[in-house]
Design an enzyme around this catalytic site. Structure first.
Site, PDB file in Angstrom:
ATOM      1  N   HIS A  35       2.036   2.688  -3.193  1.00  0.00           N
ATOM      2  CA  HIS A  35       0.843   3.931  -4.051  1.00  0.00           C
ATOM      3  C   HIS A  35       1.016   5.322  -3.984  1.00  0.00           C
ATOM      4  CE1 HIS A  35      -2.996   1.584  -4.808  1.00  0.00           C
ATOM      5  NE2 HIS A  35      -2.902   0.640  -3.712  1.00  0.00           N
TER       6      HIS A  35
ATOM      7  N   GLU B 176      -8.783   2.428   5.944  1.00  0.00           N
ATOM      8  CA  GLU B 176      -9.522   1.980   4.793  1.00  0.00           C
ATOM      9  C   GLU B 176      -9.404   0.525   4.924  1.00  0.00           C
ATOM     10  OE1 GLU B 176      -8.402   2.861   0.055  1.00  0.00           O
ATOM     11  OE2 GLU B 176      -6.584   3.649   1.762  1.00  0.00           O
ATOM     12  N   HIS B 177      -8.036   0.176   4.553  1.00  0.00           N
ATOM     13  CA  HIS B 177      -8.080  -1.941   4.679  1.00  0.00           C
ATOM     14  C   HIS B 177      -7.775  -1.801   5.502  1.00  0.00           C
ATOM     15  CE1 HIS B 177      -6.118   0.270   0.440  1.00  0.00           C
ATOM     16  NE2 HIS B 177      -8.078  -0.460   0.022  1.00  0.00           N
TER      17      HIS B 177
ATOM     18  N   GLN C 147       0.490  -1.193  -0.029  1.00  0.00           N
ATOM     19  CA  GLN C 147       0.087  -0.230  -0.183  1.00  0.00           C
ATOM     20  C   GLN C 147       0.941   1.024  -0.545  1.00  0.00           C
ATOM     21  OE1 GLN C 147      -3.399  -0.685  -0.773  1.00  0.00           O
ATOM     22  NE2 GLN C 147      -2.659  -1.913  -1.151  1.00  0.00           N
TER      23      GLN C 147
END
Length: 422
Positions: A249, A315-316, A246
């Protein structure tokens, strides 16, 4: 844990003039902004059908096959979200129905900055199609390397999904185009939409904030986030790889480990140090992982880990603990929850059958990720016969008088007035 510093307010002031220019001057303003920010001026805003077809035909067959699998799984996952209508007999002769109606037209934004996202085409289009939306428009930044059209894989994904209304417009100007509509260079009218969805940078988020109310939006997306609840049973290699995945990103991406194990925290740090130099976007990952938004939270129990996670509302969220399913069942605030060692966030980015457009910046406390309901409206349908209305008429009269709105009551009593012919 602090969030990465993203000033949507300042960005809103910055893009307000651009959004107003698109509102007032249409395609010329969009093309001018595209030339200024993307370094290319496409021949038109709408991507020709031949370009869409050619993009699919020339795409890597392996990419096409993977997109097909992603689409198939996304359709299955989103079909389960479709609500059913209901009919309730409130009283004899008095019925209230709940109907779910798709919006007429949606605009789906697909980013094209540090990375290119054909997967976001799938995640935006599939729930809209499952909801039954008739009009679907996709917009994505123009690419200098593709004659001013969006990324070829993005176009291939659109073609696979049968979406032929695709525009070469990114950033705030792309959002404004969807909200206000325009006339294209060939005189074709681009109709405004009812709902705009899809992730983007701070300027996309700012533009969505400006047009909210004129249209509905999914959410104001910030930099991506991952949090991992892990105990000593977790694999340091798995946790480190997921945090790195992640972090690639965006330099502002957040990666947070919440653990009961000091040993695991040290082992993950060591694994990250070993892996980062070999990853393609090592510079970006290093900035993200060393930022104030990333770090390790050491807690004394799994109960505390869940409490920290819910306060953070990632978010995750991954759960890599003993009895991970039971821990996941206790989580209240997260965009999406990934349970156990074989459910990494990257699976959800592409092929889990879930959606990867998820709430960031803590708004998972009150907002869901993109889903079929994003594109549906609940409509109440009320049917009363004479007897049913008469039975409740006195209550309506009393309440309307109490609110000093006597005409409301008279709209009921008028139906029961004795009328005589002259």
């Amino acid at each position: 844990m602090p969030r990465a510093s993203v000033d949507v307010g300042t960005a809103t002031a910055t893009v307000a003039t651009l959004v107003e220019a698109v509102r007032d001057h249409g395609s010329v303003a969009v093309l001018d902004a595209t030339e200024r920010f993307d370094g290319v001026r496409p021949a038109s805003l709408r991507v020709p059908a031949a370009v869409l077809t050619a993009s699919l035909e020339s795409a890597d067959p392996r990419v096409v096959a993977a997109l097909r699998e992603s689409i198939t799984r996304a359709r299955l996952g989103h079909a389960a979200q479709v609500p059913t209508g209901s009919r309730t007999d409130i009283a004899p002769g008095g019925v209230v129905e709940q109907r779910w109606v798709p919006v007429s037209r949606v605009g789906l934004y697909v980013p094209g900055g540090l990375a290119l996202y054909p997967s976001s085409v799938v995640m935006n289009v599939v729930p809209a199609q499952v909801a039954g939306v008739a009009g679907i428009a996709v917009t994505s930044p123009a690419q200098k390397t593709n004659d001013g059209w969006p990324d070829p894989n993005v176009l291939a994904a659109c073609a696979l999904l049968g979406v032929d209304e695709v525009y070469a417009a990114g950033g705030a100007q792309g959002v404004a185009l969807l909200a206000y509509g325009a006339v294209d260079t060939d005189g074709t009218v681009i109709e405004p939409v009812d709902v705009i969805t899809g992730p983007g940078n701070v300027y996309v988020t700012a533009a969505k904030r400006l047009v909210r109310g004129l249209v509905a939006i999914d959410s104001e997306a910030g930099p991506t986030e991952i949090a991992v609840i892990a105990d000593a049973s977790a694999s340091p290699a798995h946790v480190a790889a997921d945090l790195i995945s992640q972090a690639e990103h965006d330099p502002l991406a957040a990666a947070v480990l919440i653990t009961t194990s000091e040993w695991l925290a040290d082992a993950v740090d060591a694994e990250i140090a070993r892996r980062v130099p070999g990853t393609r976007h090592a510079d970006r990952v290093t900035v993200a992982l060393s930022g104030e938004q990333s770090g390790v939270v050491l807690v004394s129990s799994v109960d505390d880990a869940v409490a920290v996670s819910d306060a953070y509302a990632a978010e995750h969220l991954e759960i890599q603990t003993v009895d991970a399913a039971a821990v996941a069942a206790r989580v209240r605030h997260a965009g999406a929850v990934f349970v156990g060692p074989w459910s990494p966030v990257s699976l959800g980015d592409y092929c889990a059958g879930s959606n990867h457009v998820l709430p960031t910046s803590g708004i998972a406390r009150f907002t869901a990720g993109l889903n079929v309901l994003t594109f549906l409206k609940s409509m109440q349908v009320i049917t009363y016969d004479e007897t049913a209305l008469k039975a409740v008429s006195e209550d309506v009269l009393v309440l309307s008088a109490a609110e000093n709105l006597p005409a409301h009551g008279e709209a009921v009593s008028a139906r029961f007035e004795q009328r005589f012919s002259a």
